[in-house]
Design an enzyme around this catalytic site. Structure first.
Site, PDB file in Angstrom:
ATOM      1  N   HIS A  94      -3.980  -0.942  -4.519  1.00 17.65           N
ATOM      2  CA  HIS A  94      -5.442  -1.154  -4.395  1.00 17.65           C
ATOM      3  C   HIS A  94      -6.080  -0.851  -5.749  1.00 17.65           C
ATOM      4  O   HIS A  94      -7.122  -0.204  -5.827  1.00 17.65           O
ATOM      5  CB  HIS A  94      -6.046  -0.231  -3.324  1.00 17.65           C
ATOM      6  CG  HIS A  94      -5.460  -0.378  -1.951  1.00 17.65           C
ATOM      7  ND1 HIS A  94      -5.785  -1.419  -1.110  1.00 17.65           N
ATOM      8  CD2 HIS A  94      -4.561   0.383  -1.269  1.00 17.65           C
ATOM      9  CE1 HIS A  94      -5.121  -1.294   0.048  1.00 17.65           C
ATOM     10  NE2 HIS A  94      -4.372  -0.214  -0.044  1.00 17.65           N
TER      11      HIS A  94
ATOM     12  N   SER B 247       0.840  -1.206   0.000  1.00 18.57           N
ATOM     13  CA  SER B 247       0.000   0.000   0.000  1.00 18.57           C
ATOM     14  C   SER B 247       0.878   1.259   0.000  1.00 18.57           C
ATOM     15  O   SER B 247       1.640   1.462  -0.938  1.00 18.57           O
ATOM     16  CB  SER B 247      -0.962  -0.061   1.199  1.00 18.57           C
ATOM     17  OG  SER B 247      -2.008   0.854   1.053  1.00 18.57           O
TER      18      SER B 247
ATOM     19  N   GLU C 290      -4.959  -5.551  -5.049  1.00 17.41           N
ATOM     20  CA  GLU C 290      -4.770  -6.053  -3.686  1.00 17.41           C
ATOM     21  C   GLU C 290      -4.379  -7.541  -3.697  1.00 17.41           C
ATOM     22  O   GLU C 290      -4.716  -8.268  -4.624  1.00 17.41           O
ATOM     23  CB  GLU C 290      -6.069  -5.861  -2.876  1.00 17.41           C
ATOM     24  CG  GLU C 290      -6.398  -4.384  -2.708  1.00 17.41           C
ATOM     25  CD  GLU C 290      -7.684  -4.124  -1.951  1.00 17.41           C
ATOM     26  OE1 GLU C 290      -8.422  -5.093  -1.651  1.00 17.41           O
ATOM     27  OE2 GLU C 290      -7.957  -2.944  -1.662  1.00 17.41           O
TER      28      GLU C 290
END
Lengths: 283, 283
Positions: A175, A133, A202
Site C-alpha cells: 500500500h 498486503s 496497490e
C-alpha cells in the site's frame, strides 16, 4: 526448515502491494493464474482474524480466469497445521495465495509447522507463491509489522519480526504510495543497509524468479538502496526524533521494468558507473 | 524585476511545510521572530480566497513571541498592489510572512507589481521572507501547483507554473510526508534533473541563507537529487502511465541538519566519492 541456499528455489513469487483488482482486468490475478498451469490453488486466509468472505471473493475473481480448482486453507491455531486434509490440499497444489490481514498471524500460526514446510517445498520444486498486503510483507526474512504511515520515520517507531524468508535480502512494504510509506521504508533500511527496501503500490506486484523480478500492474515499485549511505542518526538520536539518512539510491519502477536483486540494478538502467559519472560531472 | 544574480540577496528565507505550530512551542514562528530583530512583520494573506481569520491567528501566535508590530497585506486584485498604504507597510517591514492557500493567487495577483518589487527589495537588503504551504511553493522559480498526493506519479499529472523565484534551482513541495507526496516530487524532478526536489513535512522548515539551508522543526525534509538519473520514461510513456525513474539520490534531513545547495550535499555527510565507493564495494 530453512531453504538450502545451495539449491535455489525453482518457483515464482508474486508479491502484491494490496488491493489487487478482482473485478476489472485483473492483471495480477491473471499472472497468478498463468503460473498455475491449470493446477490447484490454495488460498491461505490465515492472516485474517475473521476470514469469512475472503475465499469466496477470490473464488469469484479467479473463476473467469479459468482457475476453478481452489481450496481455502485456514489455520485457527498451530494444532490445525497437523490436519491431514489441509496438508493433503497443499500436496495437490501448484500454487498458494496468501490474502491480507495480519502478517504476525501467518508467522505465529504456521511458521515451523508441516504447513509451512509444504509451502516451502512447493516453492522449491517450482510452484507459485503469491501474497497480497500482509501476505506480501511476510515473504521477507525480516518483515515490517507496524510503523506509522503518512509521516516521516521517527527513531524507534517501527516493529519488525522474522518472516517466512521466501525472498532474501529485501524488506517489503505494501500500500506504498497510497499510504505514504516512504518514511518507514527508509527507516527500515537505515537499520541495516544490506537489506534492500521495496515499496509496492496497490494493484501492483513484483514477479520474482531467481535473482530477478519484473513489475506488473497499475502503480509503481520503489527500491531504496542504502548501500551508499554516508550518515544516519539512527543510533545517536533520541527516540521519536525524526530520522536523518543521507545518500540513499532510489529507483521507481513501473509495469514491464525488471530488477536484478544481486547487482541491485534496474535492467534498463545504465550501470552504476554511468550514474556516478553523471553525478560527478560539473554542470 | 528579476534578482540580479551578481549581487546575492542578503536576506533569509524561511520555507515552511505547512501546519506550523501556532499554540505550543512555536519553534518555527520563533525563528521567524528572531530574524525580525524587533521589526515589523507583514503577514501576506494574498494566497487565500477567503483571508478572514488568517491574520488574527498569526497575530495571536506571534504576540507572546514579542512580535507585536504586525500588518496584514491582502490584495484582492492587481489594482490593489498600487495602494500607497500597502506599499508603505512594506517599506517599514523587516519581514514578510506568506500564509497558505493557493500559490497561483500569489503569483497571478502580485507578480510584476510594486508589491512584489518591494518584497524582493526587502529580501535583497537583508529582510526575512517566510512562507508556509502555498507560501512555501511560491518561493521557487518553477513552482508545483497541482498534482495527486498519496499515489505514485503518473505521466502528465502535474501542473507547474512560474513562481516568485526567490530561491533558484529547486522545486519545493509541502505537507510532504503527511500527504504522501514523494511520487509527485520525483515526477517534478524527472522533468529537469537540474532542479533539486525539496519536500518539507508539516511543522518543519528550511532556513535559507546564501547557498545553504538548515532544517528546523518536528518533521523531516527530503532532498531528491536527480543529477545521476540513468533512465526515465517521462517522454516515452503514454499519459497516465506511472513514472519509471532510476538512480535518484535521496537525502532525509531533520532538525539541525544543513545542506549546501551548490554542492548538493548535506553538510554532515561524507563526500559524494565516499558514497560512491561504499556503493561500489563488493560485499
Amino acid at each position: 526448515m530453512t531453504t538450502d541456499s545451495s539449491t535455489p528455489p525453482k518457483g515464482t513469487l508474486i508479491i502484491i502491494g494490496g488491493h489487487e483488482d478482482k473485478e476489472g482486468r485483473r492483471g495480477i490475478l491473471k499472472e497468478v493464474a498463468r503460473h498455475l498451469h491449470g493446477g490447484k490453488l490454495v488460498v491461505a486466509t490465515v492472516a485474517s482474524h475473521e476470514p469469512e468472505g475472503y475465499f469466496e471473493s477470490y473464488q469469484k475473481a479467479f473463476e473467469p480466469l479459468g482457475v476453478t480448482d481452489l481450496t481455502e486453507l485456514y489455520v485457527e491455531n498451530r494444532a490445525d497445521t497437523l490436519n491431514e486434509e489441509k496438508l493433503q490440499s497443499l500436496d495437490e497444489a501448484t500454487g498458494v495465495f496468501f490474502s491480507g490481514g495480519d502478517q504476525l498471524r501467518i508467522t505465529s500460526q504456521i511458521a515451523n509447522t508441516p504447513v509451512e514446510a509444504k509451502i516451502r517445498a512447493l516453492y522449491e520444486k517450482g510452484g507459485v507463491i503469491a501474497g497480497t498486503s500482509a501476505g506480501a510483507s511476510v515473504m521477507c526474512e525480516t518483515m515490517l509489522v507496524k510503523g506509522a504511515s503518512g509521516e516521516s520515520y521517527r527513531i524507534g517507531d517501527l516493529r519488525m519480526a522474522p518472516g517466512l524468508g521466501l525472498i532474501r535480502g529485501v524488506i517489503i512494504d505494501q500500500h506504498f504510495g497510497e499510504r505514504g510509506r516512504i518514511g518507514r521504508l527508509l527507516g527500515a533500511v537505515a537499520h541495516n543497509p544490506r537489506v534492500l527496501g521495496i515499496g509496492i503500490d496497490e494493484n501492483t506486484a513484483i514477479v520474482v524468479q531467481g535473482d530477478t523480478f519484473s513489475v506488473i500492474g497499475e502503480g509503481a515499485v520503489y527500491i531504496a538502496d542504502a548501500s551508499g549511505v554516508t550518515y544516519s542518526n539512527l543510533v545517536e538520536a533520541r527516540r521519536d526524533r525524526p530520522l536523518s539518512l543521507y545518500d540513499v539510491r532510489l529507483h521507481v519502477l513501473s509495469h514491464g521494468d525488471t530488477f536484478d536483486l544481486v547487482k541491485r540494478r534496474p535492467h534498463e538502467a545504465g550501470d552504476l558507473e554511468t550514474s556516478q559519472a553523471l553525478e560527478a560531472a560539473e554542470c
